[in-house]
Design a protein around this motif. Structure first.
Motif, PDB file in Angstrom:
ATOM      1  N   GLY A 192      94.146  79.853  38.063  1.00  0.00           N
ATOM      2  CA  GLY A 192      95.538  79.441  38.135  1.00  0.00           C
ATOM      3  C   GLY A 192      95.780  77.993  38.490  1.00  0.00           C
ATOM      4  N   ALA A 193      94.723  77.208  38.584  1.00  0.00           N
ATOM      5  CA  ALA A 193      94.895  75.807  39.008  1.00  0.00           C
ATOM      6  C   ALA A 193      95.529  74.965  37.906  1.00  0.00           C
ATOM      7  CB  ALA A 193      93.554  75.214  39.413  1.00  0.00           C
ATOM      8  N   GLN A 194      96.477  74.156  38.302  1.00  0.00           N
ATOM      9  CA  GLN A 194      97.051  73.146  37.418  1.00  0.00           C
ATOM     10  C   GLN A 194      96.374  71.829  37.776  1.00  0.00           C
ATOM     11  OE1 GLN A 194      99.632  73.436  35.018  1.00  0.00           O
ATOM     12  NE2 GLN A 194      99.179  71.324  34.518  1.00  0.00           N
ATOM     13  N   PHE A 195      95.643  71.239  36.825  1.00  0.00           N
ATOM     14  CA  PHE A 195      94.856  70.043  37.112  1.00  0.00           C
ATOM     15  C   PHE A 195      95.576  68.762  36.685  1.00  0.00           C
ATOM     16  CE2 PHE A 195      91.448  73.204  37.292  1.00  0.00           C
ATOM     17  CZ  PHE A 195      90.754  72.769  38.411  1.00  0.00           C
ATOM     18  N   PHE A 196      95.429  67.729  37.513  1.00  0.00           N
ATOM     19  CA  PHE A 196      96.012  66.423  37.241  1.00  0.00           C
ATOM     20  C   PHE A 196      94.922  65.369  37.395  1.00  0.00           C
ATOM     21  CE2 PHE A 196      99.224  69.192  39.000  1.00  0.00           C
ATOM     22  CZ  PHE A 196     100.337  68.985  38.191  1.00  0.00           C
ATOM     23  N   GLU A 197      94.878  64.433  36.464  1.00  0.00           N
ATOM     24  CA  GLU A 197      93.895  63.364  36.562  1.00  0.00           C
ATOM     25  C   GLU A 197      94.367  62.343  37.586  1.00  0.00           C
ATOM     26  OE1 GLU A 197      92.805  60.401  33.303  1.00  0.00           O
ATOM     27  OE2 GLU A 197      91.113  61.823  33.288  1.00  0.00           O
ATOM     28  N   ILE A 198      93.473  61.971  38.487  1.00  0.00           N
ATOM     29  CA  ILE A 198      93.807  61.033  39.561  1.00  0.00           C
ATOM     30  C   ILE A 198      92.698  59.984  39.674  1.00  0.00           C
ATOM     31  CG2 ILE A 198      95.178  62.672  40.923  1.00  0.00           C
ATOM     32  CD1 ILE A 198      92.648  63.114  42.652  1.00  0.00           C
ATOM     33  N   GLU A 199      93.013  58.890  40.356  1.00  0.00           N
ATOM     34  CA  GLU A 199      92.011  57.852  40.626  1.00  0.00           C
ATOM     35  C   GLU A 199      91.918  57.646  42.133  1.00  0.00           C
ATOM     36  OE1 GLU A 199      91.134  53.090  39.740  1.00  0.00           O
ATOM     37  OE2 GLU A 199      92.853  54.108  38.804  1.00  0.00           O
ATOM     38  N   GLN A 200      90.693  57.653  42.620  1.00  0.00           N
ATOM     39  CA  GLN A 200      90.488  57.380  44.049  1.00  0.00           C
ATOM     40  C   GLN A 200      89.626  56.124  44.180  1.00  0.00           C
ATOM     41  OE1 GLN A 200      87.621  57.973  46.302  1.00  0.00           O
ATOM     42  NE2 GLN A 200      86.094  58.513  44.750  1.00  0.00           N
ATOM     43  N   ARG A 201      89.919  55.334  45.219  1.00  0.00           N
ATOM     44  CA  ARG A 201      89.248  54.040  45.352  1.00  0.00           C
ATOM     45  C   ARG A 201      88.289  54.055  46.548  1.00  0.00           C
ATOM     46  NH1 ARG A 201      94.122  49.747  43.848  1.00  0.00           N
ATOM     47  NH2 ARG A 201      94.425  50.520  41.704  1.00  0.00           N
ATOM     48  N   LYS A 202      87.159  54.672  46.324  1.00  0.00           N
ATOM     49  CA  LYS A 202      86.039  54.654  47.270  1.00  0.00           C
ATOM     50  C   LYS A 202      86.322  55.328  48.614  1.00  0.00           C
ATOM     51  CE  LYS A 202      83.834  52.309  44.168  1.00  0.00           C
ATOM     52  NZ  LYS A 202      82.864  53.012  43.302  1.00  0.00           N
ATOM     53  N   GLN A 203      87.416  56.073  48.708  1.00  0.00           N
ATOM     54  CA  GLN A 203      87.628  56.845  49.926  1.00  0.00           C
ATOM     55  C   GLN A 203      86.575  57.938  50.040  1.00  0.00           C
ATOM     56  OE1 GLN A 203      91.950  57.839  49.298  1.00  0.00           O
ATOM     57  NE2 GLN A 203      92.016  57.495  51.500  1.00  0.00           N
ATOM     58  N   LEU A 204      86.322  58.562  48.907  1.00  0.00           N
ATOM     59  CA  LEU A 204      85.312  59.617  48.825  1.00  0.00           C
ATOM     60  C   LEU A 204      84.107  59.005  48.114  1.00  0.00           C
ATOM     61  CD1 LEU A 204      87.844  62.363  47.681  1.00  0.00           C
ATOM     62  CD2 LEU A 204      86.977  62.006  50.002  1.00  0.00           C
ATOM     63  N   LYS A 205      83.224  58.405  48.864  1.00  0.00           N
ATOM     64  CA  LYS A 205      82.190  57.530  48.310  1.00  0.00           C
ATOM     65  C   LYS A 205      81.220  58.228  47.364  1.00  0.00           C
ATOM     66  CE  LYS A 205      82.387  54.283  52.195  1.00  0.00           C
ATOM     67  NZ  LYS A 205      81.659  53.619  53.285  1.00  0.00           N
ATOM     68  N   SER A 206      80.963  59.490  47.585  1.00  0.00           N
ATOM     69  CA  SER A 206      79.990  60.182  46.739  1.00  0.00           C
ATOM     70  C   SER A 206      80.629  60.788  45.489  1.00  0.00           C
ATOM     71  CB  SER A 206      79.291  61.281  47.546  1.00  0.00           C
ATOM     72  OG  SER A 206      80.234  62.239  48.010  1.00  0.00           O
ATOM     73  N   TYR A 207      81.938  60.610  45.344  1.00  0.00           N
ATOM     74  CA  TYR A 207      82.649  61.198  44.209  1.00  0.00           C
ATOM     75  C   TYR A 207      82.960  60.136  43.157  1.00  0.00           C
ATOM     76  CZ  TYR A 207      83.561  65.221  47.290  1.00  0.00           C
ATOM     77  OH  TYR A 207      83.439  66.302  48.126  1.00  0.00           O
ATOM     78  N   PRO A 208      83.157  60.545  41.906  1.00  0.00           N
ATOM     79  CA  PRO A 208      83.541  59.580  40.867  1.00  0.00           C
ATOM     80  C   PRO A 208      84.910  58.968  41.173  1.00  0.00           C
ATOM     81  CG  PRO A 208      82.845  61.689  39.913  1.00  0.00           C
ATOM     82  CD  PRO A 208      82.974  61.920  41.376  1.00  0.00           C
ATOM     83  N   ASP A 209      85.180  57.786  40.592  1.00  0.00           N
ATOM     84  CA  ASP A 209      86.482  57.144  40.787  1.00  0.00           C
ATOM     85  C   ASP A 209      87.603  57.971  40.156  1.00  0.00           C
ATOM     86  OD1 ASP A 209      85.282  55.090  42.134  1.00  0.00           O
ATOM     87  OD2 ASP A 209      85.236  53.729  40.425  1.00  0.00           O
ATOM     88  N   GLY A 219      95.070  76.954  47.149  1.00  0.00           N
ATOM     89  CA  GLY A 219      94.874  75.665  47.784  1.00  0.00           C
ATOM     90  C   GLY A 219      94.694  74.539  46.782  1.00  0.00           C
ATOM     91  N   ILE A 220      94.119  73.447  47.258  1.00  0.00           N
ATOM     92  CA  ILE A 220      93.949  72.235  46.459  1.00  0.00           C
ATOM     93  C   ILE A 220      92.470  71.987  46.210  1.00  0.00           C
ATOM     94  CG2 ILE A 220      94.341  69.736  46.426  1.00  0.00           C
ATOM     95  CD1 ILE A 220      96.800  70.282  48.203  1.00  0.00           C
ATOM     96  N   LEU A 221      92.135  71.646  44.968  1.00  0.00           N
ATOM     97  CA  LEU A 221      90.752  71.452  44.551  1.00  0.00           C
ATOM     98  C   LEU A 221      90.540  70.028  44.069  1.00  0.00           C
ATOM     99  CD1 LEU A 221      90.539  74.643  42.288  1.00  0.00           C
ATOM    100  CD2 LEU A 221      89.962  74.515  44.711  1.00  0.00           C
ATOM    101  N   LEU A 222      89.352  69.493  44.287  1.00  0.00           N
ATOM    102  CA  LEU A 222      88.935  68.234  43.694  1.00  0.00           C
ATOM    103  C   LEU A 222      87.782  68.539  42.750  1.00  0.00           C
ATOM    104  CD1 LEU A 222      89.031  65.735  46.717  1.00  0.00           C
ATOM    105  CD2 LEU A 222      90.747  66.081  44.926  1.00  0.00           C
ATOM    106  N   GLN A 223      87.944  68.163  41.508  1.00  0.00           N
ATOM    107  CA  GLN A 223      86.983  68.541  40.465  1.00  0.00           C
ATOM    108  C   GLN A 223      86.425  67.310  39.761  1.00  0.00           C
ATOM    109  OE1 GLN A 223      88.301  70.122  36.539  1.00  0.00           O
ATOM    110  NE2 GLN A 223      87.310  72.025  37.164  1.00  0.00           N
ATOM    111  N   ASN A 224      85.133  67.368  39.446  1.00  0.00           N
ATOM    112  CA  ASN A 224      84.505  66.348  38.616  1.00  0.00           C
ATOM    113  C   ASN A 224      84.914  66.611  37.162  1.00  0.00           C
ATOM    114  OD1 ASN A 224      82.763  64.753  37.033  1.00  0.00           O
ATOM    115  ND2 ASN A 224      81.112  64.904  38.531  1.00  0.00           N
ATOM    116  N   PRO A 225      85.599  65.670  36.508  1.00  0.00           N
ATOM    117  CA  PRO A 225      86.060  65.929  35.136  1.00  0.00           C
ATOM    118  C   PRO A 225      84.936  66.023  34.115  1.00  0.00           C
ATOM    119  CG  PRO A 225      86.489  63.649  35.754  1.00  0.00           C
ATOM    120  CD  PRO A 225      86.002  64.338  36.994  1.00  0.00           C
TER     121      PRO A 225
END
Length: 294
Positions: A192-209, A219-225
């Protein structure tokens, strides 16, 4: 995709897409005009607008039909169950959510029961399902080449497993088969998740931008596209607050002792904020109704 507010008409939304294509594209400027040099002169290659073949209506909230979170009123409405089933089925087949491998052929068999009714030996013979396999197996799990030996072998294995399970579903009505289908899918983390593309600026260093932020019933999920792996998740009870500006979405997670503030770049912050609010409001209201016996 967009959430249709009560005061907006469908064609108002389509018109806004055409007029603000730049805001509806990815945060990585994929919508920018491409410049080419031709015969010593700079020419601008215009980006063509989108072509709409059809509009797809979906439920704003993906609510549960099974488990402790189930909504009994939903189960009493066959049209509502059908809408949620079609939405879940589409997410599975289009590989919009990561499936549990053990459930793939079970889901295919249940969908086959919905589509075909009871197994009939004279009709559902060997090879019956091969040509229609893309309607039952997630596209990311389909063989890239269905004509070579490996592809044909994979399809044959799928068919054998699906038909074996399909035969055991004799007597299941379409409604029962749909509810069983949902019972499996609703256990998946990204259901049921509705996904939105987002950009993060090195806050989560091990994750893609570039990430995908999913807003789900739980709840809320963070996914590698790239591979659709769920990198992190936050239950709604961990969400302290959230907000947005024209170009950002802000999420604060944690508890009364320790909190973490996450800032993401996106033009869809308002939609995200409203969707989170709707899920949390619904959960709070449901618990209040249960407590008062409504």
């Amino acid at each position: 995709q967009t959430v249709l507010a009560g005061h907006r008409r469908v064609m108002d939304v389509v018109s806004s897409w055409d007029k603000s294509l730049d805001d509806e594209e990815n945060v990585t400027d994929v919508q920018a005009k491409k410049k080419k040099k031709k015969k010593g002169k700079e020419v601008v290659e215009e980006k063509k607008g989108p072509e709409y073949k059809y509009l797809l209506f979906q439920a704003k909230l993906s609510l549960h039909t099974s488990g402790v979170e189930r909504i009994d009123d939903l189960l009493r409405d066959p049209k509502a169950v059908n809408l949620i089933y079609n939405q879940a089925k589409r997410d599975v087949i289009q590989s919009r959510i990561q499936p549990e491998d053990k459930d793939i052929t079970r889901l295919a068999a249940l969908k086959l029961q919905v589509d075909e009714g009871d197994f009939m030996p004279d009709i559902h013979r060997k090879g019956f399902l091969i040509k229609n396999m893309a309607r039952y197996i997630p596209k990311d799990l389909m063989p890239k080449n269905t004509k070579n030996k490996n592809g044909e072998a994979k399809l044959a294995t799928y068919e054998q497993k699906i038909m074996h399970k399909y035969q055991k579903l004799k007597g299941f009505t379409p409604q029962i088969a749909k509810r069983n289908y949902l019972d499996y899918v609703e256990r998946w983390q990204a259901y049921g998740a509705q996904f939105f593309e987002i950009e993060q600026r090195k806050q989560l260093k091990s994750y893609p931008d570039i990430l995908r932020l999913g807003i789900s019933p739980n709840g809320i999920l963070l996914q590698n596209p790239e591979d659709k792996e769920i990198l992190d998740s936050y239950a709604y009870k961990e969400v302290v607050t959230w907000g947005h500006s024209e170009s950002k979405f802000i999420l604060v997670v944690g508890d009364v002792v320790q909190q973490k503030k996450l800032v993401f770049k996106t033009p869809k912050g308002e939609i995200m904020r409203n969707l989170i609010h709707s899920y949390i409001h619904f959960k709070v209201q449901s618990r209040m109704n249960q407590a008062t016996g409504k």
